[in-house]
Design a protein around this motif. Structure first.
Motif, short mmCIF file in Angstrom:
data_model
loop_
_atom_site.label_atom_id
_atom_site.label_comp_id
_atom_site.label_asym_id
_atom_site.label_seq_id
_atom_site.Cartn_x
_atom_site.Cartn_y
_atom_site.Cartn_z
N TYR A 132 -1.78 -1.60 -3.99
CA TYR A 132 -2.75 -0.51 -3.95
C TYR A 132 -2.01 0.81 -3.76
O TYR A 132 -1.09 0.90 -2.95
CB TYR A 132 -3.74 -0.71 -2.80
N HIS A 133 -2.44 1.82 -4.50
CA HIS A 133 -1.83 3.14 -4.42
C HIS A 133 -2.94 4.17 -4.20
O HIS A 133 -3.93 4.18 -4.95
CB HIS A 133 -1.06 3.46 -5.70
N CYS A 189 5.16 8.20 1.36
CA CYS A 189 5.38 7.66 2.69
C CYS A 189 5.64 6.16 2.55
O CYS A 189 4.73 5.34 2.61
CB CYS A 189 4.15 7.92 3.58
N PRO A 190 6.91 5.79 2.32
CA PRO A 190 7.23 4.38 2.09
C PRO A 190 7.11 3.56 3.37
O PRO A 190 7.18 4.09 4.48
CB PRO A 190 8.68 4.44 1.63
N LEU A 196 0.85 -1.18 0.00
CA LEU A 196 0.00 0.00 0.00
C LEU A 196 0.89 1.24 0.00
O LEU A 196 1.75 1.39 0.88
CB LEU A 196 -0.90 0.01 1.23
N THR A 197 0.70 2.09 -0.99
CA THR A 197 1.52 3.31 -1.09
C THR A 197 0.61 4.52 -1.23
O THR A 197 -0.57 4.41 -1.55
CB THR A 197 2.48 3.24 -2.29
N MET A 202 -7.10 6.04 5.32
CA MET A 202 -5.85 6.78 5.43
C MET A 202 -6.24 8.21 5.77
O MET A 202 -7.05 8.82 5.08
CB MET A 202 -5.07 6.71 4.11
N ARG A 203 -5.69 8.70 6.88
CA ARG A 203 -6.00 10.06 7.33
C ARG A 203 -4.78 10.95 7.11
O ARG A 203 -3.69 10.66 7.60
CB ARG A 203 -6.37 10.05 8.81
#
Length: 139
Positions: A122-123, A73-74, A29-30, A89-90
């Motif tokens: 997923y991005h 944000c890796p 997830l990125t 994701m906030r």
């Protein structure tokens, strides 16, 4: 960046929260934040990833981090920790704009999404200005 923002980021990185790792295998997830009003990456923005409990619908913190100079944000989570479910994701947009000496209409942005196949990548990009935002499922 304001002294307050630097202190806040330092405290965030030293806190007991699970913080995004900067090395290791790529996350399934990125995210990428782009300040579309200025045409630059949304760097140094705090964000957190949460998973919804399917029974209680309560949200649990999975990880948190801060976007890098490129607005990414890796290392948000490992493939083993990525399970089917509903996530959010906030993005702490108010703090981001305040660090630039500006105000914004949205104090934060929450993007809620479903994962059905954790084997995929997923991005979640966030395109942002002080008065609007948009997102989509990237690849």
């Amino acid at each position: 960046m304001s002294a307050y923002r630097l202190q806040q980021l330092k405290g965030h990185m030293l806190s007991g929260n699970k913080t995004a790792a900067m090395a290791g295998p790529p996350s399934p997830l990125t995210t990428h934040v782009l300040d579309t009003a200025s045409g630059v990456p949304g760097s140094h923005m705090a964000l957190s990833l949460h998973r919804q409990d399917p029974c209680s619908c309560a949200w649990s913190l999975v990880s948190s981090g801060v976007t890098d100079r490129d607005g990414r944000c890796p290392g948000l989570l490992t493939r083993d920790a990525f399970t089917p479910g509903v996530y959010k994701m906030r993005f702490e947009t108010s703090e981001y704009w305040e660090s630039l000496g500006q105000s914004s209409f949205y104090p934060y942005v929450e993007v809620v999404f479903s994962i059905s196949d954790p084997g995929q990548k997923y991005h979640i990009p966030l395109l942002l200005s002080r008065f609007s935002y948009s997102t989509y499922r990237g690849s």
